[in-house]
Design an enzyme around this catalytic site. Structure first.
Site, short mmCIF file in Angstrom:
data_model
loop_
_atom_site.label_atom_id
_atom_site.label_comp_id
_atom_site.label_asym_id
_atom_site.label_seq_id
_atom_site.Cartn_x
_atom_site.Cartn_y
_atom_site.Cartn_z
N GLU A 189 8.94 -38.44 62.80
CA GLU A 189 8.36 -37.17 63.23
C GLU A 189 8.37 -36.10 62.14
O GLU A 189 7.67 -35.10 62.26
CB GLU A 189 9.12 -36.65 64.45
CG GLU A 189 9.08 -37.62 65.64
CD GLU A 189 10.00 -37.19 66.76
OE1 GLU A 189 10.72 -36.18 66.59
OE2 GLU A 189 9.98 -37.85 67.82
N GLN A 191 9.91 -35.10 57.76
CA GLN A 191 10.53 -35.56 56.53
C GLN A 191 12.04 -35.74 56.75
O GLN A 191 12.68 -34.95 57.44
CB GLN A 191 10.28 -34.55 55.41
CG GLN A 191 10.72 -35.03 54.04
CD GLN A 191 10.33 -34.06 52.93
OE1 GLN A 191 9.92 -32.94 53.20
NE2 GLN A 191 10.45 -34.50 51.69
N ASP A 215 5.53 -45.53 49.92
CA ASP A 215 6.85 -45.83 49.36
C ASP A 215 7.89 -44.75 49.70
O ASP A 215 9.09 -45.02 49.65
CB ASP A 215 6.73 -45.98 47.84
CG ASP A 215 5.83 -47.15 47.47
OD1 ASP A 215 6.14 -48.28 47.87
OD2 ASP A 215 4.81 -46.92 46.80
N GLY A 216 7.45 -43.55 50.07
CA GLY A 216 8.37 -42.46 50.33
C GLY A 216 9.30 -42.71 51.50
O GLY A 216 10.47 -42.30 51.48
N GLU A 220 13.56 -42.83 51.66
CA GLU A 220 14.44 -42.17 52.64
C GLU A 220 15.44 -43.16 53.22
O GLU A 220 16.64 -42.86 53.33
CB GLU A 220 13.61 -41.56 53.78
CG GLU A 220 12.89 -40.29 53.45
CD GLU A 220 12.30 -39.66 54.70
OE1 GLU A 220 12.82 -39.92 55.81
OE2 GLU A 220 11.31 -38.92 54.59
N GLY A 247 -0.13 -45.12 47.84
CA GLY A 247 0.23 -45.91 46.66
C GLY A 247 0.57 -47.35 46.97
O GLY A 247 0.07 -48.28 46.36
N ASP A 521 10.54 -42.54 42.76
CA ASP A 521 9.80 -43.28 43.79
C ASP A 521 8.66 -42.43 44.37
O ASP A 521 8.34 -42.50 45.56
CB ASP A 521 10.73 -43.73 44.92
CG ASP A 521 11.80 -44.69 44.44
OD1 ASP A 521 11.71 -45.14 43.29
OD2 ASP A 521 12.73 -44.97 45.21
N GLU A 523 8.64 -39.21 44.73
CA GLU A 523 9.11 -37.98 45.36
C GLU A 523 9.59 -37.00 44.28
O GLU A 523 10.30 -37.40 43.34
CB GLU A 523 10.26 -38.28 46.32
CG GLU A 523 9.89 -39.26 47.43
CD GLU A 523 8.84 -38.72 48.37
OE1 GLU A 523 8.95 -37.56 48.79
OE2 GLU A 523 7.89 -39.48 48.68
#
Length: 544
Positions: A189, A191, A215-216, A220, A247, A521, A523
């Site tokens: 929902e 970040q 990939d983000g 996490e 990506g 990555d 970020e």
């Protein structure tokens, strides 16, 4: 027909033989043979054996099930097997995985239960033989996930073009059901939602954590796992990736490791879904990242500064275009090419560095196949430190073992190669003489994006960081040619005098330019001095 049957039964390594009708055509009969490696289906007609014959490799099978029909008066049982073989598309040279469903009706016995038991015997045999189709890949033996298994599937509905949930409904849900894999869908929902969730989750109820996003979201999850008090056990939880972002670098890497021809978009999703269903697990390296004032981070893909990081972040405004955003961002940045000042140093990866680490019991690690491409570098004691000040100070040589004090109190593995950022580097590090760069890119997977094979020699657990940097002086046209060659992994053979590539175990970067972007990555992280060390085979990756 008897002659046809005899020829089929003479096939070597026959494990099961049966004669059934089709699920849609009950008049046409077929002979079905299960060997150790194939499911062979032949229509029983007067035509010569070989015509109307289908051979399906069990390597391409994700599942098989037996069931009774909805009509209670129907005494038959049904058997259906699901395959995703590589096929050439119509009017195209591209080869991709395409779904094939093979169904049979079993009604030779009067007892409905007996028919079902016969169908279940076949289904078990198909699944068991399909599971045996494991082979070392690039020298790495993989373990297989236990069945039945329970997966947590985390989906970011906002990633990429915002179609991740649609892609899940159209492809992945059906594939997992065909493979008999139970999964719980979790929609993120906000970040760091996934990071918080896995940090507190009871991982004992999950056999794998699967990410469907860019990939983000995996970034996490990995950092959430390594922030847990039980991080050593948590990071062993197998991780899966399904491309749902822009990506999709790790997804493209996993597809590449399978040896298949390059694909993108939904074809890449189907390939990764197939590999996920096969459930083979290998080790994956993690890289610890130290920033000046932020907590230590862990990375599975890349560390970037300069051109690549700028394109990645500045192209966010084109996210609704999907993967094309990177092409647009590249062209925009090439139009006004920047030079970035800084200092780069690294600890080279020697040929015998593998022997310094304990090898995992079920893993045979890859040997270097091609010597690193390097330009001459000199050792220099003038590596600068700007954690406390932008003023440059010469660092002195040190002979002692690097301190672990910076990471001792943090969760996750100790960094044995990195001194604190405010301390000088050991003598065995190489300091790059140049201070003007166009980009620095550290990779630990093969792909930087779906269509960028940045580190063609990389494997998931080779224990090295693949370090690239491009020196200032390269023209926009030459840099564009470099990235076009990277689409096929050919950039290392272009003889570009400004490109340097080497394999390292650790690195340190100190930007001098007052403004810039550093990404981990993909970020954005704190801009300033950064250093990194690879931890070989720390995590587990479902690679199929």
């Amino acid at each position: 027909m008897d002659q046809c049957r005899a020829k089929l039964e003479s096939t070597s390594l026959v494990k099961l033989y049966g004669e059934f009708t089709g699920t849609s055509n009950r008049k046409g009969r077929c002979a079905v043979i299960l060997t150790e490696k194939d499911l062979v289906v032949q229509r029983l007609t007067s035509a010569p054996v070989g015509r109307n014959k289908v051979v399906l490799s069990l390597k391409d099978c994700v599942g098989c099930r037996a069931y009774r029909g909805n009509d209670s008066a129907d005494k038959a049982a049904y058997l259906v097997a699901y395959f995703y073989p590589l096929k050439r598309r119509w009017m195209s040279s591209k080869v991709s995985r395409q779904r094939v469903e093979q169904g049979f009706r079993l009604a030779s016995l009067q007892d409905p239960q007996a028919n079902l038991e016969e169908a279940e015997k076949w289904a078990r045999a198909v699944r068991e033989r399909s599971a045996r189709q494991q082979f070392p890949r690039n020298g790495v033996l993989m373990s297989q996930m236990s069945r039945p298994c329970q997966m947590m599937l985390l989906v970011n509905p906002q990633s990429g073009k915002g179609q991740a949930l649609t892609l899940y409904n159209n492809h992945i849900q059906r594939m997992l059901n065909e493979a008999g894999i139970k999964h719980t869908l979790v929609i993120t929902e906000r970040q760091n939602h996934a990071r918080e969730m896995v940090k507190e989750a009871d991982l004992s109820q999950w056999d794998a954590l699967v990410i469907m996003s860019g990939d983000g979201l995996l970034y996490e999850v990995i950092n959430g796992l390594l922030e847990r008090p039980d991080w050593e056990e948590a990071i062993r939880t197998p991780l899966g990736i399904l491309p749902g972002g822009s990506g999709n670098a790790l997804a493209a890497s996993i597809h590449h490791y399978s040896g298949a021809s390059p694909v993108t978009s939904e074809e890449l999703l189907v390939s990764c879904g197939f590999l996920l269903c096969k459930g083979l697990v290998s080790h994956m390296d993690m890289v610890s990242i130290h920033l000046c004032s932020s907590p230590r981070l862990f990375s599975f893909l890349s560390l970037a500064w300069g051109f690549v990081a700028d394109v990645d972040i500045e192209s966010e405004k084109y996210r609704h275009f999907g993967a094309v955003r990177f092409t647009i961002g590249t062209l925009v940045r090439l139009a006004s090419l920047r030079v970035y000042k800084g200092r780069l140093a690294y600890l080279p990866a020697t040929k015998d560095h593998n022997s310094e680490e304990a090898l995992r019991s079920n893993t045979m690690l890859c040997k270097d196949r091609v010597p690193p491409v390097t330009l001459p570098a000199v050792r220099d004691s003038s590596f600068h430190n700007s954690c406390h000040s932008n003023n440059s100070l010469k660092v002195r040589r040190v002979e002692s073992t690097p301190s672990r004090s910076a990471t001792k109190a943090l969760p996750g593995p100790h960094d044995s190669l990195l001194p604190p950022l405010d301390q000088p580097l050991p003598d065995d590090w190489v300091v790059v003489p140049e201070e003007d760069f166009v980009l620095m890119l550290a990779m630990y997977q093969s792909h930087l994006a779906e269509d960028l094979l940045a580190a063609p020699e990389a494997t998931p657990d080779d224990g090295v960081i693949h370090l690239f940097y491009v020196r200032a002086g390269i023209s926009p046209t030459a840099l564009l040619r470099l990235f076009l060659a990277m689409e096929k992994g050919a950039h290392l053979t272009t003889n570009c005098q400004h490109l340097v590539y080497t394999k390292v175990r650790a690195l340190r970067l100190e930007p001098y330019s007052p403004k810039g972007i550093i990404t981990v990555d993909g970020e954005v992280v704190e801009y300033g001095p950064v250093q990194a060390e690879v931890h070989r085979g720390l995590s587990r990756l479902i690679t199929g």
